[in-house]
Design an enzyme around this catalytic site. Structure first.
Site, PDB file in Angstrom:
ATOM      1  N   LYS A   1     -10.791  57.265  26.765  1.00 59.71           N
ATOM      2  CA  LYS A   1     -10.633  56.048  27.569  1.00 59.71           C
ATOM      3  C   LYS A   1      -9.172  55.617  27.594  1.00 59.71           C
ATOM      4  CE  LYS A   1     -11.351  51.916  25.565  1.00 59.71           C
ATOM      5  NZ  LYS A   1     -10.226  50.992  25.782  1.00 59.71           N
ATOM      6  N   ASN A   2      -8.529  55.610  26.431  1.00 61.53           N
ATOM      7  CA  ASN A   2      -7.166  55.076  26.353  1.00 61.53           C
ATOM      8  C   ASN A   2      -6.116  56.005  26.960  1.00 61.53           C
ATOM      9  OD1 ASN A   2      -8.151  52.795  25.214  1.00 61.53           O
ATOM     10  ND2 ASN A   2      -7.349  53.169  23.146  1.00 61.53           N
TER      11      ASN A   2
ATOM     12  N   ARG B   1      -2.558  39.171  21.202  1.00 63.15           N
ATOM     13  CA  ARG B   1      -2.106  40.308  22.007  1.00 63.15           C
ATOM     14  C   ARG B   1      -1.252  39.930  23.225  1.00 63.15           C
ATOM     15  NH1 ARG B   1      -7.140  44.320  22.779  1.00 63.15           N
ATOM     16  NH2 ARG B   1      -5.686  46.035  22.774  1.00 63.15           N
TER      17      ARG B   1
ATOM     18  N   ASP C   1      -8.472  51.368  15.688  1.00 66.96           N
ATOM     19  CA  ASP C   1      -9.706  51.521  16.465  1.00 66.96           C
ATOM     20  C   ASP C   1     -10.824  52.218  15.672  1.00 66.96           C
ATOM     21  OD1 ASP C   1      -8.590  50.203  18.565  1.00 66.96           O
ATOM     22  OD2 ASP C   1      -8.303  51.956  19.842  1.00 66.96           O
TER      23      ASP C   1
END
Ligand code: UD1
Length: 421
Positions: free
Chosen positions: A22-23, A121, A304
């Site tokens: 995904k990243n 963030r 993660d």
């Protein structure tokens, strides 16, 4: 809102194939904005965040032809160089369109992402990089506006390692006038994967995957085809689940070399880990000792995978200390694990976990990786665990319930509205 009902305990056994990352897929999709020619991505994961990024691209003027695990994106013309709040609020990584739109269209307007469950963030480091490249950047009514007739190559020094910040700077610099050097760049494999795609589009980039990336700007980029790198976080999640359930799992289509921070710690507690090409076999049995971990930028232990390791630590013998150094508020899974009988104490950025047996309970997913931790805990717990709000999980895991069930688990997806399974 769907939920998972997991009947535990289970012992995972068999083979699981990992999807594309995904990243990596998200910045690669954003890269399509840099050229008028079509770009094709394969090994694309079927996850909600990828669909959200496709919506952002369509909003900007892209045509998207999506297949089951591939997509062709064409952006002959930028129709609207912006990303509205409605899209950005569901996925912070939408800010990855800032760099490419600034480079290609000369101006861009993107909603600020705001806070998220795991911390504040900010994107100040992204904006500082664009300013360094000669853009005028301002904030109005919750939107970032950036302008530059043509970006100029420059030295960009990140004071903190930022993954999407590095990617945004790299994307913007590809079409800049002159050479950009990015110092203290993120070394994550997803950054290197994006660079690989950009190079195949005609960009001149060296050093991606190291702390210094050099980008020599070019006049234009062209279309390309690219296979997205396997998802090391998904692979790591199944490896941890195998260890937690004292199972025997063959994780296929992964890159074991991207998982060393995890596999060395698994080996340290007596889990048998064997890598062979793109296959990782993880076997565990009996009592395993506690093990401390602290998250760090790649090649350190990934934040993660912190929540999933916390779930594993609840079933280790003794006391493990888990330290989160990247995000200030990434322990939402702890309160839910405690509902399942876990003995965990939070001290600032550390979770102190004392091994014990878990029992099934009703729990709530709060963010993507916390959901994966609850699924792992549910697999090890005695009895039924219901995980509410699995839409968080669907943002980043492709068909997790099918993959777990193929490994011998009993996971049912229940659609809340219809009461269907
Ligand atoms: C990416 C990953 C995410 C992962 C994270 C850290 C994607 C789409 N997401 O997120 O899954 O958890 O890396 O490995 O790739 N920071 C600032 N200012 C900025 C940017 C970051 O202060 O402008 C801080 C963040 O708050 C955080 C740290 O830097 O404390 C690292 O964050 P960063 O690497 O930027 O995370 P993301 O790129 O958002």
């Amino acid at each position: 809102m769907d939920k998972f009902v997991i009947d535990g305990p289970a012992r995972l056994e068999g083979e699981v194939a990992v999807s594309g990352a995904k990243n990596a897929a998200l910045p690669c999709l954003a890269a399509a904005l840099l050229t008028a020619e079509p770009m094709r991505l394969t090994n694309l994961p079927g996850v909600a965040d990828v669909r959200t990024m496709q919506k952002v691209l369509v909003h900007v003027g892209a045509t998207v032809e999506a297949g089951p695990d591939a997509v062709t994106v064409g952006v002959p013309k930028i129709l609207s160089a912006d990303a509205p709040y409605e899209l950005v609020k569901t996925m912070r990584a939408s800010v990855l369109v800032l760099g490419p739109l600034l480079a290609r269209a000369g101006s861009v307007r993107v909603s600020l992402p705001g806070g998220c469950a795991i911390g504040v963030r900010p994107i100040d480091l992204h904006l500082a990089a664009f300013r360094k490249l000669g853009a005028e950047v301002s904030l109005h009514h919750g939107y970032v506006e950036a302008k530059a007739s043509r970006l100029r190559g420059a030295d960009v020094v990140f004071e903190t390692v930022t993954v999407t910040g590095t990617e945004n700077a790299m994307l913007a610099a590809t079409l800049a006038d002159g050479t950009t050097r990015i110092f203290n760049a993120a070394r994550e494999p997803e950054v290197a994967d994006l660079a690989k795609l950009l190079v195949s589009m005609g960009a001149r980039i060296s050093g991606a995957g190291t702390a210094t990336v050099t980008v020599e700007g070019v006049e234009a980029l062209h279309g390309a085809e690219h296979e997205v790198v396997p998802d090391r976080i998904e692979a790591g999640t199944y490896a941890i689940a195998a260890a937690a359930t004292r199972g025997d799992v063959v994780v296929r289509r992964c890159r074991p070399e991207h998982l060393r921070a995890l596999t060395t710690r698994l080996a340290a507690i007596g889990v048998r880990v064997a890598a062979d090409g793109d296959v990782l076999r993880v076997r565990a049995e009996g009592a395993l000792p506690a093990q401390d971990v602290a998250t760090a930028p790649y090649p350190g232990f990934p934040t993660d995978l912190q929540a999933q390791w916390t779930a594993l630590a609840t079933g280790l013998d003794g006391v493990s200390t888990i330290t989160e150094t990247i995000f200030e508020n990434r322990f939402h899974h702890v309160a839910e694990l405690v509902r399942m009988g876990a003995r965990i104490r939070l001290e600032g950025r550390r979770a102190i976990v004392e091994g014990c047996r878990l029992t099934g309970a009703n729990v709530m997913a709060s963010d993507l990786r916390a959901s994966a931790a609850l699924a792992i805990a549910g697999l090890t717990a005695e009895g039924a665990t219901t995980i509410e709000r699995v839409y968080h999980l669907d943002r980043g895991y492709s068909r997790m319930e099918e993959k777990l069930n193929a490994l011998g688990a009993s996971v049912k997806r229940v659609s809340a509205e219809a009461g269907r399974t």
